[in-house]
Design a protein around this motif. Structure first.
Motif, PDB file in Angstrom:
ATOM      1  N   ASP A 262       0.876  -1.242  -0.132  1.00 40.61           N
ATOM      2  CA  ASP A 262       0.120  -0.123  -0.168  1.00 40.61           C
ATOM      3  C   ASP A 262       1.035   1.266   0.095  1.00 40.61           C
ATOM      4  OD1 ASP A 262       0.980   0.010   2.604  1.00 40.61           O
ATOM      5  OD2 ASP A 262      -0.888  -0.290   3.649  1.00 40.61           O
TER       6      ASP A 262
ATOM      7  N   HIS B  26       2.675   2.408   2.308  1.00 38.80           N
ATOM      8  CA  HIS B  26       2.922   3.222   3.343  1.00 38.80           C
ATOM      9  C   HIS B  26       4.199   3.918   3.580  1.00 38.80           C
ATOM     10  CE1 HIS B  26      -1.020   1.902   5.027  1.00 38.80           C
ATOM     11  NE2 HIS B  26      -0.853   2.884   5.940  1.00 38.80           N
TER      12      HIS B  26
ATOM     13  N   LEU C  55     -10.645  14.241  -0.448  1.00 43.35           N
ATOM     14  CA  LEU C  55     -11.310  13.142   0.229  1.00 43.35           C
ATOM     15  C   LEU C  55     -12.910  12.876   0.124  1.00 43.35           C
ATOM     16  CD1 LEU C  55     -10.091  14.263   3.852  1.00 43.35           C
ATOM     17  CD2 LEU C  55      -9.028  12.681   2.413  1.00 43.35           C
TER      18      LEU C  55
ATOM     19  N   LYS D 126     -14.662  10.678   2.019  1.00 44.85           N
ATOM     20  CA  LYS D 126     -15.352  10.268   3.316  1.00 44.85           C
ATOM     21  C   LYS D 126     -14.519  10.721   4.360  1.00 44.85           C
ATOM     22  CE  LYS D 126     -12.975   5.781   3.425  1.00 44.85           C
ATOM     23  NZ  LYS D 126     -12.906   4.507   3.552  1.00 44.85           N
TER      24      LYS D 126
ATOM     25  N   THR E 156     -11.814  11.032   6.862  1.00 45.65           N
ATOM     26  CA  THR E 156     -10.535  10.396   7.032  1.00 45.65           C
ATOM     27  C   THR E 156      -9.702  10.953   8.288  1.00 45.65           C
ATOM     28  OG1 THR E 156     -10.435  10.215   4.391  1.00 45.65           O
ATOM     29  CG2 THR E 156      -8.531   9.877   5.361  1.00 45.65           C
TER      30      THR E 156
ATOM     31  N   HIS F 200      -1.612  12.568   5.422  1.00 44.25           N
ATOM     32  CA  HIS F 200      -2.570  11.703   4.932  1.00 44.25           C
ATOM     33  C   HIS F 200      -2.587  10.444   5.935  1.00 44.25           C
ATOM     34  CE1 HIS F 200      -5.417   9.672   2.671  1.00 44.25           C
ATOM     35  NE2 HIS F 200      -5.693  10.670   1.736  1.00 44.25           N
ATOM     36  N   GLY F 201      -3.633  10.202   6.604  1.00 41.56           N
ATOM     37  CA  GLY F 201      -3.342   9.174   7.721  1.00 41.56           C
ATOM     38  C   GLY F 201      -3.471   7.639   7.001  1.00 41.56           C
ATOM     39  N   ASP F 202      -4.054   7.707   5.887  1.00 39.84           N
ATOM     40  CA  ASP F 202      -3.992   6.245   5.166  1.00 39.84           C
ATOM     41  C   ASP F 202      -2.662   5.650   4.458  1.00 39.84           C
ATOM     42  OD1 ASP F 202      -6.728   5.993   5.767  1.00 39.84           O
ATOM     43  OD2 ASP F 202      -7.337   6.583   3.573  1.00 39.84           O
ATOM     44  N   LYS F 203      -1.634   6.846   4.419  1.00 41.74           N
ATOM     45  CA  LYS F 203      -0.638   6.590   3.768  1.00 41.74           C
ATOM     46  C   LYS F 203       0.821   6.732   4.606  1.00 41.74           C
ATOM     47  CE  LYS F 203      -2.173   5.535  -0.301  1.00 41.74           C
ATOM     48  NZ  LYS F 203      -2.138   4.320  -0.785  1.00 41.74           N
ATOM     49  N   TYR F 204       0.682   6.996   6.012  1.00 43.84           N
ATOM     50  CA  TYR F 204       1.598   7.090   6.741  1.00 43.84           C
ATOM     51  C   TYR F 204       1.688   6.180   7.980  1.00 43.84           C
ATOM     52  CZ  TYR F 204       3.943  11.077   4.879  1.00 43.84           C
ATOM     53  OH  TYR F 204       4.760  12.082   3.947  1.00 43.84           O
ATOM     54  N   LYS F 205       2.759   5.558   8.282  1.00 47.93           N
ATOM     55  CA  LYS F 205       3.028   5.060   9.610  1.00 47.93           C
ATOM     56  C   LYS F 205       4.243   5.967  10.381  1.00 47.93           C
ATOM     57  CE  LYS F 205       1.854   0.308   8.188  1.00 47.93           C
ATOM     58  NZ  LYS F 205       2.244  -0.740   8.116  1.00 47.93           N
TER      59      LYS F 205
END
Length: 266
Positions: free
Chosen positions: A85, A87, A213, A215, A217, A242-247
């Motif tokens: 993904d 990340h 976005l 929805k 997020t 962007h929370g969906d793409k980071y760790k």
């Protein structure tokens, strides 16, 4: 007469460059070398393993040909981001990671970076921010840079930086994709003593932000301050990731965090 038992032919030993490349790839797989980390250079391999420059070069080419790393001319060979993904892993409290810079980190991981500058102005009255219970102030004038950071056409960071023009005069003339940390050290000869950072989470609704976005997020909210000798604040940052793409990872001892690539063991 007793018959001799048939024996399987001995497995020929692996070529040295294959063995070394597999050892480095294993370090990538186990996370000892992370996306964007620099792999030992030819000279480091030669010195560590007493091998020829041809073997060292073949080792790096083998790692690159298998898709684990890419060579950037004049800089070195870097671990690619191979997560399904994509990340992005970022380390908080790391002066080493901060020094490398956002733009160069994306290139090293195999992404194509792009920046869109929304605002670049001078605040005569300066700026202040509270981080980790401490109050940080940049006395005016301060340069404000608001830009959107993209990786492969995906917006991943909405970034706002404030930079002291007293400590860094005319820094507004420098391109925004550079590592400002390196500019502070190399152009203005500032000694960075510490980086203070806090990370929070916020839910953003569609059509209320620069992120596209569909929805609600989650985004990471990063507040940071870069402090140089004399407790002078050279930079304050307030950014959304962007929370969906980071760790994010956390390093415990930032003052000792710089680590050159560790030698591999065969």
């Amino acid at each position: 007469m007793e018959k001799k038992r048939a024996t399987a032919p001995a497995t020929p030993p692996k070529a040295k460059f294959i063995a070394l490349s597999e050892s480095i790839i294993e370090k990538i797989k186990t996370g000892e070398l992370l996306p964007g980390d620099q792999i030992p250079s030819e000279n480091e391999l030669i010195k560590t393993f007493n091998i020829s420059n041809t073997t060292a070069r073949k080792t790096l080419l083998e790692i690159e040909s298998k898709g684990w790393a890419r060579r950037i001319k004049g800089k070195g060979t870097y671990v690619l981001n191979r997560t399904e993904d994509h990340h992005l892993l970022r380390t908080l409290g790391s002066i080493y990671a901060t020094r490398r810079g956002f733009h160069d980190s994306l290139i090293a991981e195999g992404f194509t970076p792009r920046n869109i500058v929304l605002e670049k102005t001078i605040l005569q009255d300066g700026i202040s921010s509270e981080i980790n219970g401490r109050h940080f102030i940049i006395e005016g004038p301060a340069l404000k840079i608001h830009q959107l950071r993209y990786a492969d056409e995906l917006l991943i960071k909405d970034e706002v930086k404030y930079i002291s023009l007293t400590l860094c005069p005319k820094i507004n003339k420098i391109p925004t994709e550079v590592s400002y940390f390196k500019v502070y050290e190399n152009n203005y000869h500032l000694k960075i003593d510490e980086v203070q950072q806090t990370l929070g989470v916020k839910i953003l609704e569609p059509n209320t932000t620069n992120f596209d976005l569909s929805k609600p997020t989650p985004v990471f909210v990063l507040d940071s301050a870069v402090i140089c000798t004399g407790d002078k604040v050279v930079e304050i940052e307030q950014s959304y990731y962007h929370g969906d793409k980071y760790k994010f990872a956390v390093i415990a001892s930032p003052e000792h965090d710089y680590r050159p690539p560790s030698p591999i063991t065969s």
